[in-house]
Scaffold this motif. Structure first.
Motif, PDB file in Angstrom:
ATOM      1  N   LYS A 285     -59.391  17.812  -2.581  1.00 13.60           N
ATOM      2  CA  LYS A 285     -59.218  19.024  -1.782  1.00 13.60           C
ATOM      3  C   LYS A 285     -57.735  19.416  -1.743  1.00 13.60           C
ATOM      4  O   LYS A 285     -57.094  19.391  -0.701  1.00 13.60           O
ATOM      5  CB  LYS A 285     -59.742  18.811  -0.359  1.00 13.60           C
ATOM      6  CG  LYS A 285     -61.235  18.464  -0.279  1.00 13.60           C
ATOM      7  CD  LYS A 285     -61.676  18.287   1.156  1.00 13.60           C
ATOM      8  CE  LYS A 285     -63.136  17.895   1.248  1.00 13.60           C
ATOM      9  NZ  LYS A 285     -64.027  18.973   0.749  1.00 13.60           N
ATOM     10  N   PRO A 286     -57.179  19.777  -2.881  1.00 10.86           N
ATOM     11  CA  PRO A 286     -55.732  20.044  -2.945  1.00 10.86           C
ATOM     12  C   PRO A 286     -55.278  21.201  -2.062  1.00 10.86           C
ATOM     13  O   PRO A 286     -54.120  21.240  -1.635  1.00 10.86           O
ATOM     14  CB  PRO A 286     -55.492  20.352  -4.433  1.00 10.86           C
ATOM     15  CG  PRO A 286     -56.827  20.793  -4.956  1.00 10.86           C
ATOM     16  CD  PRO A 286     -57.835  19.989  -4.189  1.00 10.86           C
ATOM     17  N   GLU A 287     -56.189  22.140  -1.770  1.00 11.29           N
ATOM     18  CA  GLU A 287     -55.797  23.268  -0.920  1.00 11.29           C
ATOM     19  C   GLU A 287     -55.390  22.814   0.478  1.00 11.29           C
ATOM     20  O   GLU A 287     -54.622  23.501   1.166  1.00 11.29           O
ATOM     21  CB  GLU A 287     -56.944  24.289  -0.832  1.00 11.29           C
ATOM     22  CG  GLU A 287     -58.174  23.834  -0.042  1.00 11.29           C
ATOM     23  CD  GLU A 287     -59.119  22.933  -0.814  1.00 11.29           C
ATOM     24  OE1 GLU A 287     -60.147  22.523  -0.233  1.00 11.29           O
ATOM     25  OE2 GLU A 287     -58.837  22.641  -2.003  1.00 11.29           O
ATOM     26  N   ARG A 288     -55.859  21.640   0.896  1.00 12.22           N
ATOM     27  CA  ARG A 288     -55.527  21.133   2.229  1.00 12.22           C
ATOM     28  C   ARG A 288     -54.041  20.767   2.336  1.00 12.22           C
ATOM     29  O   ARG A 288     -53.491  20.748   3.437  1.00 12.22           O
ATOM     30  CB  ARG A 288     -56.382  19.910   2.560  1.00 12.22           C
ATOM     31  CG  ARG A 288     -57.872  20.187   2.650  1.00 12.22           C
ATOM     32  CD  ARG A 288     -58.193  21.018   3.879  1.00 12.22           C
ATOM     33  NE  ARG A 288     -58.041  20.236   5.106  1.00 12.22           N
ATOM     34  CZ  ARG A 288     -57.959  20.749   6.320  1.00 12.22           C
ATOM     35  NH1 ARG A 288     -57.997  22.067   6.478  1.00 12.22           N
ATOM     36  NH2 ARG A 288     -57.839  19.986   7.373  1.00 12.22           N
ATOM     37  N   LEU A 289     -53.416  20.500   1.209  1.00 13.79           N
ATOM     38  CA  LEU A 289     -51.984  20.202   1.229  1.00 13.79           C
ATOM     39  C   LEU A 289     -51.180  21.395   1.736  1.00 13.79           C
ATOM     40  O   LEU A 289     -50.089  21.234   2.286  1.00 13.79           O
ATOM     41  CB  LEU A 289     -51.506  19.817  -0.172  1.00 13.79           C
ATOM     42  CG  LEU A 289     -52.071  18.516  -0.749  1.00 13.79           C
ATOM     43  CD1 LEU A 289     -51.681  18.381  -2.209  1.00 13.79           C
ATOM     44  CD2 LEU A 289     -51.583  17.320   0.053  1.00 13.79           C
ATOM     45  N   ILE A 290     -51.725  22.581   1.560  1.00 11.73           N
ATOM     46  CA  ILE A 290     -51.033  23.805   1.958  1.00 11.73           C
ATOM     47  C   ILE A 290     -51.577  24.354   3.277  1.00 11.73           C
ATOM     48  O   ILE A 290     -50.825  24.832   4.121  1.00 11.73           O
ATOM     49  CB  ILE A 290     -51.163  24.876   0.853  1.00 11.73           C
ATOM     50  CG1 ILE A 290     -50.595  24.340  -0.462  1.00 11.73           C
ATOM     51  CG2 ILE A 290     -50.459  26.165   1.254  1.00 11.73           C
ATOM     52  CD1 ILE A 290     -50.829  25.253  -1.647  1.00 11.73           C
ATOM     53  N   THR A 291     -52.894  24.257   3.464  1.00  9.39           N
ATOM     54  CA  THR A 291     -53.515  24.924   4.610  1.00  9.39           C
ATOM     55  C   THR A 291     -53.660  24.043   5.850  1.00  9.39           C
ATOM     56  O   THR A 291     -53.776  24.561   6.957  1.00  9.39           O
ATOM     57  CB  THR A 291     -54.915  25.439   4.219  1.00  9.39           C
ATOM     58  OG1 THR A 291     -55.749  24.321   3.848  1.00  9.39           O
ATOM     59  CG2 THR A 291     -54.828  26.402   3.050  1.00  9.39           C
ATOM     60  N   GLN A 292     -53.659  22.738   5.679  1.00 11.34           N
ATOM     61  CA  GLN A 292     -53.868  21.864   6.835  1.00 11.34           C
ATOM     62  C   GLN A 292     -52.683  21.935   7.792  1.00 11.34           C
ATOM     63  O   GLN A 292     -51.528  21.816   7.367  1.00 11.34           O
ATOM     64  CB  GLN A 292     -54.052  20.420   6.379  1.00 11.34           C
ATOM     65  CG  GLN A 292     -54.271  19.428   7.511  1.00 11.34           C
ATOM     66  CD  GLN A 292     -54.561  18.033   6.988  1.00 11.34           C
ATOM     67  OE1 GLN A 292     -55.290  17.873   6.015  1.00 11.34           O
ATOM     68  NE2 GLN A 292     -53.986  17.029   7.629  1.00 11.34           N
ATOM     69  N   PRO A 293     -52.916  22.138   9.074  1.00 10.32           N
ATOM     70  CA  PRO A 293     -51.800  22.171  10.032  1.00 10.32           C
ATOM     71  C   PRO A 293     -51.050  20.848  10.047  1.00 10.32           C
ATOM     72  O   PRO A 293     -51.636  19.775   9.856  1.00 10.32           O
ATOM     73  CB  PRO A 293     -52.499  22.421  11.374  1.00 10.32           C
ATOM     74  CG  PRO A 293     -53.837  22.992  11.018  1.00 10.32           C
ATOM     75  CD  PRO A 293     -54.224  22.379   9.719  1.00 10.32           C
ATOM     76  N   ALA A 294     -49.755  20.939  10.262  1.00 12.29           N
ATOM     77  CA  ALA A 294     -48.950  19.710  10.376  1.00 12.29           C
ATOM     78  C   ALA A 294     -49.385  18.921  11.601  1.00 12.29           C
ATOM     79  O   ALA A 294     -49.839  19.485  12.598  1.00 12.29           O
ATOM     80  CB  ALA A 294     -47.471  20.059  10.477  1.00 12.29           C
ATOM     81  N   GLU A 295     -49.263  17.610  11.518  1.00 10.08           N
ATOM     82  CA  GLU A 295     -49.674  16.761  12.624  1.00 10.08           C
ATOM     83  C   GLU A 295     -48.809  16.997  13.861  1.00 10.08           C
ATOM     84  O   GLU A 295     -47.617  17.310  13.759  1.00 10.08           O
ATOM     85  CB  GLU A 295     -49.567  15.276  12.238  1.00 10.08           C
ATOM     86  CG  GLU A 295     -50.426  14.852  11.077  1.00 10.08           C
ATOM     87  CD  GLU A 295     -49.769  15.038   9.729  1.00 10.08           C
ATOM     88  OE1 GLU A 295     -50.371  14.635   8.728  1.00 10.08           O
ATOM     89  OE2 GLU A 295     -48.660  15.595   9.675  1.00 10.08           O
ATOM     90  N   SER A 296     -49.432  16.861  15.007  1.00  8.41           N
ATOM     91  CA  SER A 296     -48.697  16.899  16.269  1.00  8.41           C
ATOM     92  C   SER A 296     -48.273  15.477  16.621  1.00  8.41           C
ATOM     93  O   SER A 296     -48.970  14.519  16.306  1.00  8.41           O
ATOM     94  CB  SER A 296     -49.570  17.459  17.395  1.00  8.41           C
ATOM     95  OG  SER A 296     -50.007  18.755  17.087  1.00  8.41           O
ATOM     96  N   PHE A 297     -47.137  15.342  17.249  1.00  7.46           N
ATOM     97  CA  PHE A 297     -46.775  14.038  17.781  1.00  7.46           C
ATOM     98  C   PHE A 297     -46.232  14.228  19.186  1.00  7.46           C
ATOM     99  O   PHE A 297     -45.671  15.263  19.521  1.00  7.46           O
ATOM    100  CB  PHE A 297     -45.773  13.303  16.887  1.00  7.46           C
ATOM    101  CG  PHE A 297     -44.422  13.941  16.768  1.00  7.46           C
ATOM    102  CD1 PHE A 297     -43.393  13.603  17.634  1.00  7.46           C
ATOM    103  CD2 PHE A 297     -44.165  14.875  15.772  1.00  7.46           C
ATOM    104  CE1 PHE A 297     -42.148  14.183  17.516  1.00  7.46           C
ATOM    105  CE2 PHE A 297     -42.913  15.457  15.645  1.00  7.46           C
ATOM    106  CZ  PHE A 297     -41.905  15.110  16.528  1.00  7.46           C
ATOM    107  N   ILE A 298     -46.451  13.244  20.010  1.00  9.24           N
ATOM    108  CA  ILE A 298     -46.125  13.342  21.429  1.00  9.24           C
ATOM    109  C   ILE A 298     -44.933  12.455  21.756  1.00  9.24           C
ATOM    110  O   ILE A 298     -44.891  11.290  21.369  1.00  9.24           O
ATOM    111  CB  ILE A 298     -47.333  12.921  22.300  1.00  9.24           C
ATOM    112  CG1 ILE A 298     -48.545  13.798  21.983  1.00  9.24           C
ATOM    113  CG2 ILE A 298     -46.979  13.000  23.773  1.00  9.24           C
ATOM    114  CD1 ILE A 298     -48.343  15.259  22.252  1.00  9.24           C
ATOM    115  N   ILE A 299     -43.969  13.027  22.456  1.00  8.40           N
ATOM    116  CA  ILE A 299     -42.853  12.243  22.983  1.00  8.40           C
ATOM    117  C   ILE A 299     -43.189  11.838  24.414  1.00  8.40           C
ATOM    118  O   ILE A 299     -43.400  12.697  25.273  1.00  8.40           O
ATOM    119  CB  ILE A 299     -41.545  13.057  22.971  1.00  8.40           C
ATOM    120  CG1 ILE A 299     -41.071  13.277  21.529  1.00  8.40           C
ATOM    121  CG2 ILE A 299     -40.455  12.346  23.768  1.00  8.40           C
ATOM    122  CD1 ILE A 299     -39.819  14.106  21.430  1.00  8.40           C
ATOM    123  N   ASP A 300     -43.283  10.553  24.647  1.00  6.03           N
ATOM    124  CA  ASP A 300     -43.551  10.061  26.002  1.00  6.03           C
ATOM    125  C   ASP A 300     -42.219   9.990  26.753  1.00  6.03           C
ATOM    126  O   ASP A 300     -41.628   8.919  26.910  1.00  6.03           O
ATOM    127  CB  ASP A 300     -44.223   8.691  25.937  1.00  6.03           C
ATOM    128  CG  ASP A 300     -44.556   8.145  27.323  1.00  6.03           C
ATOM    129  OD1 ASP A 300     -44.476   8.922  28.295  1.00  6.03           O
ATOM    130  OD2 ASP A 300     -44.863   6.942  27.430  1.00  6.03           O
TER     131      ASP A 300
END
Length: 375
Positions: A285-300
């Motif tokens: 699924k190479p299109e996911r490299l472009i369309t997938q949202p970047a991961e969220s990360f949480i600062i505690d």
């Protein structure tokens, strides 16, 4: 140089978390010029905020709260305007509030639709590693990546520049050796000296600078690197970025991809490891490299072990100590942190509302000994 800056702070200061901590430790010291700097501080730019993951992010949240406290103490009642930048972070609104302690209403989100930066066309390709060569299966994608780099470097009538990212120092060494062998076997031995490997832990500062300059000036055509060069360092205009193996995060992959095609058309070549499930997914699924949202990360930002270090630092460095209400940005665990610090003999209190402290000794669990860890 530090003494000169200490007495005559500049109007504009480019720094890192470690030096910002040093500045904040001296904000009320006698004979220095930092009070005026904080009084007139107008803008604070936090670049590459996606890099403030894990423990560094916790420390950065503490530093920003101390910075705001210093500004308020020295008469900057309105406080500075914060500008946070990143092209590859998910949930930027939540990250901004946790990192700075400022409410969401204070921020304006600038998305891709109003991005004024240069955006040349970037082409993405996915290569399937060979399955019929006499190699360790774990090295097949590394060989394919090395071959792709050699193909880029030997395009007729072109002098394309490239960066190849590998996931470990061991992989960097394998690819570098393979590239040299392939260039030699193809009759391009003159290019061997124009390809360098980059593993930050194995290079001196001077060696690193030489590689940076070589890429910017064109003396070098390519570098084989760990993720050390994915962001934050100016290495000039590159035409092609090759990524050997999925680098754990879409956010990180896009940082790497952003190295190519900044000034003109560029190409990103992803070589998945066929033995890894995640790599297989993006191969299919190479299109996911472009369309997938970047991961969220949480600062505690309320992590009591790290936040307490900055509470104690504020009490130790602000003239006359700090008031309880000035520490509200440190969150719900504040009372617990103050109680533990008093029990440990680190903090003293006057009327239960003003807290003072002596600087913790080196190695103390209450001191900021390493901005990159919880030590």
């Amino acid at each position: 140089a530090r003494d000169r800056i200490d007495k005559h702070p500049p109007q504009s200061l480019a720094t890192n978390p470690e030096m910002l901590s040093w500045v904040l430790d001296r904000n009320d010291s006698h004979g220095v010029g930092w009070p005026g700097f904080f009084r007139h501080l107008r803008f604070v730019v936090l670049d590459e905020v996606h890099s403030y993951r894990s423990l560094l992010g916790l420390h950065m949240a503490g530093l920003v709260r101390r910075l705001l406290l210093a500004c308020q103490r020295h008469g900057n009642q309105g406080g500075p305007i914060f500008v946070l930048s990143s092209a590859t972070v998910g949930s930027p609104d939540e990250l901004a509030t946790r990192l700075t302690s400022l409410p969401l209403r204070d921020f304006t989100f600038i998305g891709e639709d109003v991005d004024g930066s240069a955006q040349p066309q970037r082409h993405w390709m996915v290569l399937s590693p060979f399955l019929d060569i006499d190699l360790n299966p774990h090295s097949m994608h590394l060989y394919q990546a090395a071959l792709a780099l050699v193909d880029v470097l030997t395009v007729p009538d072109e002098e394309l520049n490239a960066i190849l990212f590998a996931k470990s120092i061991k992989d960097v060494h394998f690819i570098d050796k393979t590239v040299r062998q392939l260039l030699e076997s193809r009759g391009h031995s003159t290019l061997i000296s124009k390809v360098k490997r980059f593993a930050s832990a194995l290079l001196s500062n001077q060696e690193k600078r030489t590689i940076y300059e070589g890429l910017k000036t064109g003396q070098l055509r390519a570098v084989v690197s760990t993720n050390a060069l994915e962001a934050g360092i100016d290495i000039g205009k590159l035409d092609v970025c090759i990524i050997a193996g999925f680098p754990f995060h879409v956010m990180r992959m896009r940082q790497m991809a952003g190295r190519a095609g900044r000034k003109r058309e560029g190409a990103v070549i992803f070589v998945p490891n066929p033995l890894h499930t995640v790599d297989k997914y993006y191969h299919d699924k190479p299109e996911r490299l472009i369309t997938q949202p970047a991961e969220s990360f949480i600062i505690d930002h309320e992590n009591p072990y790290v936040a307490r270090k900055h509470v104690v630092a504020a009490a130790a460095t602000m003239a006359g100590g700090v008031r309880y209400d000035e520490l509200s940005g440190f969150g719900r665990n504040l009372d617990r942190m103050l109680h533990d610090a008093r029990d440990a003999g680190v903090l003293s209190t006057t009327n239960g509302t003003v807290y003072t402290a002596r600087r913790p000794s080196k190695g103390s669990p209450w001191g900021i000994n390493n901005m990159r860890s919880a030590e």
